[in-house]
Scaffold this active site. Structure first.
Site, PDB file in Angstrom:
ATOM      1  N   TYR A   1      62.288  56.615 -40.785  1.00  0.00           N
ATOM      2  CA  TYR A   1      62.811  57.283 -41.941  1.00  0.00           C
ATOM      3  C   TYR A   1      62.022  58.462 -42.516  1.00  0.00           C
ATOM      4  CZ  TYR A   1      63.917  58.540 -46.900  1.00  0.00           C
ATOM      5  OH  TYR A   1      64.354  59.013 -47.925  1.00  0.00           O
TER       6      TYR A   1
ATOM      7  N   ASP B   1      53.865  48.661 -46.619  1.00  0.00           N
ATOM      8  CA  ASP B   1      54.062  49.165 -48.084  1.00  0.00           C
ATOM      9  C   ASP B   1      52.515  49.683 -48.462  1.00  0.00           C
ATOM     10  OD1 ASP B   1      56.128  48.633 -49.091  1.00  0.00           O
ATOM     11  OD2 ASP B   1      55.872  46.869 -50.232  1.00  0.00           O
TER      12      ASP B   1
ATOM     13  N   ASP C   1      81.576  63.748 -41.806  1.00  0.00           N
ATOM     14  CA  ASP C   1      80.210  63.492 -41.393  1.00  0.00           C
ATOM     15  C   ASP C   1      79.870  64.785 -40.891  1.00  0.00           C
ATOM     16  OD1 ASP C   1      78.039  62.985 -39.747  1.00  0.00           O
ATOM     17  OD2 ASP C   1      78.762  61.161 -39.223  1.00  0.00           O
TER      18      ASP C   1
ATOM     19  N   LYS D   1      61.970  62.782 -42.709  1.00  0.00           N
ATOM     20  CA  LYS D   1      61.811  63.525 -44.090  1.00  0.00           C
ATOM     21  C   LYS D   1      60.606  64.628 -43.531  1.00  0.00           C
ATOM     22  CE  LYS D   1      64.652  61.993 -46.393  1.00  0.00           C
ATOM     23  NZ  LYS D   1      66.213  63.122 -46.867  1.00  0.00           N
TER      24      LYS D   1
ATOM     25  N   SER E   1      60.748  63.074 -50.031  1.00  0.00           N
ATOM     26  CA  SER E   1      60.285  62.242 -50.604  1.00  0.00           C
ATOM     27  C   SER E   1      58.903  62.161 -50.482  1.00  0.00           C
ATOM     28  CB  SER E   1      60.845  60.934 -49.477  1.00  0.00           C
ATOM     29  OG  SER E   1      60.195  59.829 -49.898  1.00  0.00           O
TER      30      SER E   1
ATOM     31  N   ASP F   1      80.990  64.272 -48.341  1.00  0.00           N
ATOM     32  CA  ASP F   1      80.298  62.981 -48.097  1.00  0.00           C
ATOM     33  C   ASP F   1      81.178  62.163 -47.330  1.00  0.00           C
ATOM     34  OD1 ASP F   1      79.333  60.341 -48.604  1.00  0.00           O
ATOM     35  OD2 ASP F   1      78.322  61.034 -50.320  1.00  0.00           O
TER      36      ASP F   1
HETATM   37  P1  NAD Z   1      72.532  57.573 -51.061  1.00  0.00           P
HETATM   38  O1  NAD Z   1      72.839  56.833 -49.956  1.00  0.00           O
HETATM   39  O2  NAD Z   1      73.118  56.877 -52.427  1.00  0.00           O
HETATM   40  O3  NAD Z   1      73.351  59.075 -51.022  1.00  0.00           O
HETATM   41  C1  NAD Z   1      73.305  59.730 -49.802  1.00  0.00           C
HETATM   42  C2  NAD Z   1      74.871  59.995 -49.607  1.00  0.00           C
HETATM   43  O4  NAD Z   1      75.106  60.765 -48.436  1.00  0.00           O
HETATM   44  C3  NAD Z   1      75.893  58.950 -49.330  1.00  0.00           C
HETATM   45  O5  NAD Z   1      76.912  58.975 -50.332  1.00  0.00           O
HETATM   46  C4  NAD Z   1      76.258  58.722 -48.171  1.00  0.00           C
HETATM   47  O6  NAD Z   1      77.559  58.430 -47.816  1.00  0.00           O
HETATM   48  C5  NAD Z   1      76.209  60.393 -47.679  1.00  0.00           C
HETATM   49  N1  NAD Z   1      76.065  60.417 -46.215  1.00  0.00           N
HETATM   50  C6  NAD Z   1      74.831  60.017 -45.299  1.00  0.00           C
HETATM   51  N2  NAD Z   1      74.912  60.598 -44.206  1.00  0.00           N
HETATM   52  C7  NAD Z   1      76.039  61.486 -43.994  1.00  0.00           C
HETATM   53  C8  NAD Z   1      76.604  62.365 -43.225  1.00  0.00           C
HETATM   54  N3  NAD Z   1      76.230  62.445 -41.972  1.00  0.00           N
HETATM   55  N4  NAD Z   1      77.624  63.202 -43.783  1.00  0.00           N
HETATM   56  C9  NAD Z   1      77.988  63.135 -45.127  1.00  0.00           C
HETATM   57  N5  NAD Z   1      77.640  62.348 -45.705  1.00  0.00           N
HETATM   58  C10 NAD Z   1      76.485  61.550 -45.405  1.00  0.00           C
HETATM   59  O7  NAD Z   1      71.123  58.096 -51.299  1.00  0.00           O
HETATM   60  P2  NAD Z   1      70.407  58.596 -52.463  1.00  0.00           P
HETATM   61  O8  NAD Z   1      69.554  57.605 -52.995  1.00  0.00           O
HETATM   62  O9  NAD Z   1      71.166  59.332 -53.499  1.00  0.00           O
HETATM   63  O10 NAD Z   1      69.504  59.642 -51.881  1.00  0.00           O
HETATM   64  C11 NAD Z   1      69.847  61.186 -51.683  1.00  0.00           C
HETATM   65  C12 NAD Z   1      68.665  61.728 -50.950  1.00  0.00           C
HETATM   66  O11 NAD Z   1      67.371  61.440 -51.492  1.00  0.00           O
HETATM   67  C13 NAD Z   1      68.315  61.124 -49.450  1.00  0.00           C
HETATM   68  O12 NAD Z   1      68.325  62.330 -48.413  1.00  0.00           O
HETATM   69  C14 NAD Z   1      67.203  60.361 -49.618  1.00  0.00           C
HETATM   70  O13 NAD Z   1      66.703  60.277 -48.192  1.00  0.00           O
HETATM   71  C15 NAD Z   1      66.354  61.155 -50.599  1.00  0.00           C
HETATM   72  N6  NAD Z   1      65.585  60.188 -51.340  1.00  0.00           N
HETATM   73  C16 NAD Z   1      66.020  59.187 -51.964  1.00  0.00           C
HETATM   74  C17 NAD Z   1      65.037  58.236 -52.760  1.00  0.00           C
HETATM   75  C18 NAD Z   1      65.525  56.989 -53.485  1.00  0.00           C
HETATM   76  O14 NAD Z   1      64.694  56.311 -53.247  1.00  0.00           O
HETATM   77  N7  NAD Z   1      66.739  56.908 -53.831  1.00  0.00           N
HETATM   78  C19 NAD Z   1      63.830  58.901 -52.610  1.00  0.00           C
HETATM   79  C20 NAD Z   1      63.466  59.854 -52.190  1.00  0.00           C
HETATM   80  C21 NAD Z   1      64.163  60.585 -51.644  1.00  0.00           C
HETATM   81  C1  WQD Z   2      58.482  49.460 -55.148  1.00  0.00           C
HETATM   82  C2  WQD Z   2      57.362  48.460 -55.213  1.00  0.00           C
HETATM   83  C3  WQD Z   2      57.303  46.776 -53.247  1.00  0.00           C
HETATM   84  C4  WQD Z   2      61.106  45.236 -54.024  1.00  0.00           C
HETATM   85  C5  WQD Z   2      60.855  53.464 -51.209  1.00  0.00           C
HETATM   86  C6  WQD Z   2      60.578  54.277 -49.790  1.00  0.00           C
HETATM   87  C7  WQD Z   2      60.458  55.557 -50.370  1.00  0.00           C
HETATM   88  C8  WQD Z   2      61.362  56.453 -51.201  1.00  0.00           C
HETATM   89  C9  WQD Z   2      61.198  55.502 -52.461  1.00  0.00           C
HETATM   90  C10 WQD Z   2      63.056  57.350 -50.188  1.00  0.00           C
HETATM   91  C11 WQD Z   2      56.807  48.153 -53.901  1.00  0.00           C
HETATM   92  C12 WQD Z   2      57.907  46.174 -54.646  1.00  0.00           C
HETATM   93  C13 WQD Z   2      60.121  45.673 -54.233  1.00  0.00           C
HETATM   94  C14 WQD Z   2      61.093  43.749 -54.085  1.00  0.00           C
HETATM   95  C15 WQD Z   2      58.805  43.870 -54.554  1.00  0.00           C
HETATM   96  N1  WQD Z   2      62.445  56.489 -50.873  1.00  0.00           N
HETATM   97  N2  WQD Z   2      58.968  45.268 -54.356  1.00  0.00           N
HETATM   98  N3  WQD Z   2      59.741  43.182 -54.516  1.00  0.00           N
HETATM   99  O1  WQD Z   2      58.511  51.237 -51.281  1.00  0.00           O
HETATM  100  O2  WQD Z   2      57.779  52.599 -53.312  1.00  0.00           O
HETATM  101  O3  WQD Z   2      59.611  53.523 -51.747  1.00  0.00           O
HETATM  102  O4  WQD Z   2      61.621  54.022 -51.923  1.00  0.00           O
HETATM  103  O5  WQD Z   2      62.580  58.464 -49.722  1.00  0.00           O
HETATM  104  O6  WQD Z   2      60.461  56.410 -48.945  1.00  0.00           O
HETATM  105  O7  WQD Z   2      59.848  53.628 -48.907  1.00  0.00           O
HETATM  106  O8  WQD Z   2      60.236  51.551 -53.107  1.00  0.00           O
HETATM  107  O9  WQD Z   2      61.792  50.364 -54.803  1.00  0.00           O
HETATM  108  O10 WQD Z   2      61.225  49.577 -52.556  1.00  0.00           O
HETATM  109  O11 WQD Z   2      59.180  49.420 -53.814  1.00  0.00           O
HETATM  110  O12 WQD Z   2      57.704  43.606 -55.354  1.00  0.00           O
HETATM  111  O13 WQD Z   2      61.790  43.056 -54.150  1.00  0.00           O
HETATM  112  O14 WQD Z   2      58.260  47.160 -55.516  1.00  0.00           O
HETATM  113  O15 WQD Z   2      56.406  46.258 -52.642  1.00  0.00           O
HETATM  114  O16 WQD Z   2      55.505  48.044 -54.199  1.00  0.00           O
HETATM  115  P1  WQD Z   2      58.776  52.202 -52.346  1.00  0.00           P
HETATM  116  P2  WQD Z   2      60.739  49.990 -53.729  1.00  0.00           P
END
Ligand code: NAD
Ligand code: WQD
Length: 337
Positions: free
Chosen positions: A148, A299, A57, A152, A123, A30
């Site tokens: 973004y 959204d 990285d 994915k 995602s 990380d």
């Molecule tokens: P996060 O940002 O908390 O964790 C990602 C970690 O990767 C971080 O610690 C960052 O420092 C590290 N990182 C980023 N680029 C790097 C690189 N080039 N080399 C080494 N380390 C690197 O995110 P998260 O919420 O834990 O999400 C994890 C994964 O899940 C991501 O791929 C994200 O796109 C995906 N995801 C997250 C959500 C969400 O809402 N949290 C939803 C769907 C998918």
């Molecule tokens: C949830 C709902 C907002 C903040 C995102 C990424 C998606 C995935 C999950 C990574 C929505 C509403 C939010 C606020 C609000 N991540 N909202 N006031 O948009 O479903 O998805 O996270 O892969 O790719 O797009 O999640 O938590 O941002 O929003 O009303 O201050 O809450 O409009 O309806 P979202 P979110």
């Protein structure tokens, strides 16, 4: 030994704990671009186990190669990526560069060092606004709403081609909306900069950091007019990764064919923004002042999973209630103050 990239991040750290508790050895790479070193010590504190950690990285292929030289890596869980949807619209090239080159380097090493099991953080964003709810793995992929989201979709395509060409086992895990924090309150989502998601805004409002929550639109075609999502507790999500790893490992011993397995990871239940506010108030007794503001660009109206494929193939199901998840977010928020 399992390589967890992005293992100090929000979902990665919870998954590292789950892996260690199930007897796996873990090496984390990380670069700390969106995490903090103290999370490593928290993981070790919770599990009582040692974690190998390398802060670089993943685009530095020569450094990643040293990790594969040093350890016999049998599985990779690839979390590392940039994940802020809004930011990806402003600096798209950085998103493509980080999310795709990191993945390609991981694939190259898995090829060179014969590591056959790969799990990828995908995602629900790959579905865009689906026409029919709930969303199954066969729901068509639509034009992504953000750069973004496109990283994915492209990441999934890269892995499909790679799995076929190199006979690897790959699980694409499509997360819905992860929320909550570890039950020990030692791990959770770190508020680096401005939060990206709803629940951190709710907890920051509860703690007085923000005066009120802004609800983005109450004119959606939903029962209360606010948008609907599928909120899943991060520990449930972490458990699904361990289940998916076991599933791939078992496949490996059953057959030599390559395969791509796709799983939606959600609860199967849709909750509106107002449902979240009410559930938070019930769980904690703290009122959340809010105002309604216009919809946020990009959204969608609603998205919730049909998780039955993961339920039956992985023998996994989300178990934490919405109230319990939100309570854990609140306890975590308080530990940050
Ligand atoms: P996060 O940002 O908390 O964790 C990602 C970690 O990767 C971080 O610690 C960052 O420092 C590290 N990182 C980023 N680029 C790097 C690189 N080039 N080399 C080494 N380390 C690197 O995110 P998260 O919420 O834990 O999400 C994890 C994964 O899940 C991501 O791929 C994200 O796109 C995906 N995801 C997250 C959500 C969400 O809402 N949290 C939803 C769907 C998918
Ligand atoms: C949830 C709902 C907002 C903040 C995102 C990424 C998606 C995935 C999950 C990574 C929505 C509403 C939010 C606020 C609000 N991540 N909202 N006031 O948009 O479903 O998805 O996270 O892969 O790719 O797009 O999640 O938590 O941002 O929003 O009303 O201050 O809450 O409009 O309806 P979202 P979110």
């Amino acid at each position: 030994m399992i390589l967890v990239t992005g293992g100090l991040g929000y979902i990665g750290s919870h998954t590292a704990v789950e892996l260690l508790s199930r007897g796996y050895d873990v090496v984390i790479v990380d670069d700390l671009s969106n995490s903090e070193k103290f999370i490593l010590h928290r993981i070790e504190e919770i599990t009582g186990k040692k974690v190998h950690f390398f802060p670089f990285d993943l685009r530095r292929q020569e450094l990643l190669e040293q990790v594969f030289e040093a350890f016999s890596i049998t599985g990779i869980i690839h979390f590392a990526a940039y994940k802020a949807v809004g930011e990806s619209q402003i600096i798209p090239l950085e998103y493509y560069e980080n999310n795709l080159f990191s993945l390609i380097n991981v694939c190259k090493m898995s090829k060179k060092y014969d590591c056959n099991n790969i799990i990828f953080s995908s995602s629900c964003t790959v579905y865009g606004q689906a026409d029919v709810m709930p969303i199954t793995e066969d729901t068509p992929i639509k034009e992504a709403e953000s750069s973004y989201g496109r990283t994915k979709q492209m990441g999934e395509d890269i892995l499909k081609d790679f799995a076929r060409a190199e006979r690897k086992r790959v699980a694409l895990l499509r997360y819905f909306n992860p929320i909550g924090a570890h039950h020990t309150s030692k791990l959770g989502e770190l508020p680096k900069g401005i939060p990206n998601n709803l629940v951190p805004y709710v907890t920051q409002t509860a703690s007085g950091i923000r005066e009120y929550l802004q609800i983005f639109g109450d004119d959606y075609d939903t029962p209360d007019g606010t948008a609907i999502r599928d909120y899943i507790h991060v520990e449930d999500l972490a458990k699904a990764h361990v289940a998916a790893l076991g599933f791939l490992e078992k496949k490996l011993s059953d057959t030599v064919e390559s395969s791509i397995e796709i799983f939606n990871l959600g609860t199967g239940k849709g909750s509106s923004v107002l449902d979240i506010v009410k559930a938070f108030e019930t769980a904690t007794g703290i009122p959340i002042p809010y105002i309604i503001v216009p919809r946020r660009a990009g959204d969608i109206t609603e998205a919730y999973a049909d998780p039955s494929r993961a339920n039956s193939f992985l023998n996994w199901k989300a178990e934490t209630s919405l109230e319990e998840s939100l309570r854990s977010s609140w306890v975590w928020q308080q530990s940050l103050n």
